[in-house]
Scaffold this motif. Structure first.
Motif, short mmCIF file in Angstrom:
data_model
loop_
_atom_site.label_atom_id
_atom_site.label_comp_id
_atom_site.label_asym_id
_atom_site.label_seq_id
_atom_site.Cartn_x
_atom_site.Cartn_y
_atom_site.Cartn_z
N ARG A 53 -6.88 -98.75 -72.13
CA ARG A 53 -7.32 -97.41 -72.53
C ARG A 53 -8.74 -97.11 -72.01
O ARG A 53 -9.62 -97.97 -72.06
N ASN A 78 -7.62 -90.92 -74.20
CA ASN A 78 -7.19 -91.92 -73.24
C ASN A 78 -6.64 -91.25 -71.99
O ASN A 78 -5.64 -90.53 -72.05
N TRP A 105 -14.12 -96.78 -75.08
CA TRP A 105 -13.52 -98.08 -74.78
C TRP A 105 -14.38 -98.91 -73.83
O TRP A 105 -13.94 -99.91 -73.27
#
Length: 252
Positions: free
Chosen positions: A94, A86, A131
């Motif tokens: 994130r 992240n 993500w």
């Protein structure tokens, strides 16, 4: 677990009645090494005769994973960021490549180079940002580095993005906001029907392969069972599985 698949079957029948094809593909994220969960994933892929495009984290990818890919034609390694770390500013959602970063280009270039060294011709130069978030400043340089495709989440707005073919995923059965586990099956089915209706009506690109997204490392028994059932329903309902390494990416 008893699931009522009849609404999905009815929508798939309408799709066929309208003479529409339904290309679809399967993406699974976060692989780094052989695990019991990975073997379970590949077993399901073989039983369904369905290609699974596995997003591999390049920085920590194991050579053992490359041996498996070489012996498994239905396994297609793709590039999952660099380290799956992240890097978002404090308070932001994130992301590893979701914000401008002076080091981003070096990492995406290293990721593709490392994946090619490991997997050779068995891998597809598709970039999957961790993500599912990517900043335009990162996207803009990927084609020049040798990437051919980009995959995030939700229906694409255009077939091509910064010189890349965009092929997204659309259905994720995991209840991430609830801490994991299977989302209510009826909610997943309802969302799938909505996606199919949007494609039939022209509100979404019906040539984009419908994407199922799984995460083998965190799936419990209920998620595995749902995945098997859902993918089987699509296949039985006339959906056409795509093996993106074998089929031209600029075609539906």
């Amino acid at each position: 677990m008893s699931i009522d698949w009849s609404p999905l079957r009815a929508e798939l029948a309408r799709h066929r009645a309208d003479g529409l094809s339904l290309p679809f593909w399967w993406r699974d994220d976060d692989a780094t090494a052989p695990t019991p969960a990975l073997h379970r994933l590949l077993k399901l892929s073989a039983e369904l005769d369905l290609p699974v495009h596995i997003a591999v984290i390049p920085k920590t990818a194991s050579p053992d994973l490359a041996e498996i890919a070489g012996a498994t034609p239905l396994m297609v390694p793709i590039v999952h960021g660099w380290a799956h770390e992240n890097r978002a500013p404090e308070g932001a959602k994130r992301a590893e490549f979701g914000h401008p970063d002076a080091d981003a280009a070096a990492k995406t270039e290293a990721a593709l180079r490392h994946m090619r060294q490991l997997f050779g011709r068995d891998m597809l130069a598709m970039f999957v940002p961790p993500w599912n978030r990517i900043d335009p400043s990162v996207t803009s340089g990927l084609a020049a580095q040798g990437y051919r495709a980009l995959s995030t989440f939700t229906p694409r707005k255009a077939r091509r993005c910064a010189g890349l073919v965009q092929i997204n995923t659309h259905i994720d059965p995991i209840a991430w906001r609830a801490g994991g586990g299977l989302m209510p099956p009826e909610a997943i089915i309802a969302k799938t029907i909505m996606l199919l209706q949007d494609r039939r009506s022209g509100r979404a690109d019906c040539t984009e392969p419908l994407g199922f997204l799984s995460h083998h490392l965190v799936q419990d028994a209920a998620i595995w069972d749902f995945a098997r059932g859902f993918l089987s329903e699509l296949l039985d309902g006339g959906a056409e599985a795509r093996h993106l390494l074998r089929q031209p990416l600029d075609l539906p």
